[in-house]
Motif scaffolding. Sequence first.
Motif, short mmCIF file in Angstrom:
data_model
loop_
_atom_site.label_atom_id
_atom_site.label_comp_id
_atom_site.label_asym_id
_atom_site.label_seq_id
_atom_site.Cartn_x
_atom_site.Cartn_y
_atom_site.Cartn_z
N MET A 1 0.83 -1.20 0.00
CA MET A 1 0.00 0.00 0.00
C MET A 1 0.87 1.26 0.00
N LEU A 2 1.98 1.22 0.72
CA LEU A 2 2.89 2.36 0.74
C LEU A 2 3.47 2.58 -0.66
N GLY A 3 3.80 1.51 -1.35
CA GLY A 3 4.33 1.63 -2.70
C GLY A 3 3.31 2.24 -3.65
N VAL A 4 2.06 1.80 -3.56
CA VAL A 4 1.00 2.35 -4.40
C VAL A 4 0.81 3.83 -4.08
N PHE B 1 -5.61 2.81 7.01
CA PHE B 1 -5.81 1.77 8.02
C PHE B 1 -6.74 2.24 9.13
N VAL B 2 -6.68 3.51 9.47
CA VAL B 2 -7.63 4.05 10.45
C VAL B 2 -9.06 3.93 9.92
N LEU B 3 -9.25 4.28 8.65
CA LEU B 3 -10.58 4.15 8.04
C LEU B 3 -11.02 2.69 7.96
N THR B 4 -10.06 1.82 7.65
CA THR B 4 -10.37 0.39 7.61
C THR B 4 -10.89 -0.07 8.96
N TRP B 5 -10.22 0.35 10.02
CA TRP B 5 -10.64 -0.01 11.38
C TRP B 5 -12.04 0.52 11.68
N ARG B 6 -12.26 1.79 11.34
CA ARG B 6 -13.53 2.43 11.66
C ARG B 6 -14.69 1.92 10.82
N LYS B 7 -14.41 1.54 9.59
CA LYS B 7 -15.48 1.18 8.67
C LYS B 7 -15.51 -0.31 8.34
N GLY C 1 -9.48 -5.57 -2.68
CA GLY C 1 -9.99 -4.46 -3.49
C GLY C 1 -10.58 -3.35 -2.63
N TRP C 2 -11.27 -3.75 -1.57
CA TRP C 2 -11.88 -2.78 -0.64
C TRP C 2 -10.79 -1.95 0.04
N LEU C 3 -9.71 -2.64 0.48
CA LEU C 3 -8.60 -1.93 1.13
C LEU C 3 -7.95 -0.92 0.19
N TYR C 4 -7.71 -1.37 -1.05
CA TYR C 4 -7.02 -0.49 -2.00
C TYR C 4 -7.94 0.63 -2.51
#
Length: 176
Positions: free
Chosen positions: A30-33, A52-58, A71-74
Amino acid sequence: MTDHAALIKACATGDRSALKHLMDAEGGRMLGVARRMLRRQDLAEDAVQESFVLTWRKAHQFDETRGSAKGWLYTILRNKCLTLLRNADREIHMDPADLEREGDATVLEAAFDRLDQAHDLRLCLETLDPQKRMAILSSYILGYSHGEIAGRMDAPLGSVKAWVRRGLLKLRECLS
């Protein structure tokens, strides 16, 4: 092979170790992207952290039937990068020496010095780290946005946001 969907579902239930596993599995890619999209290391790091904060919250909103977990993460990362690119126009990047030339630091110091030595606000501000104090004073005295502060302090935007937030929480606690 990492089961991203299971990890996201575990995040939705509050499992912090699941988020750590997701970060370990995808953080580097993800850092590379983000770095390719933003062309700046500091913004890329902010984008990944905020993703990652949004991933945690949502995490509770993830629906396996609508697409893959990866796909959701990216998608979250892509949207965060696009937001940072849109906001990049508002950031002003300056050399710290330029900050002195413009006199902002002098203005902040003068405002801080005008507070009475025994004033509660001054006593509480003195307990803050210098970076947090400078970020809060820049925001409230000079009216700078988080992006402007990040540019002037040569710090990542996410760090500045965290400094202001944590500093204000500490001030609120100190003043209560």
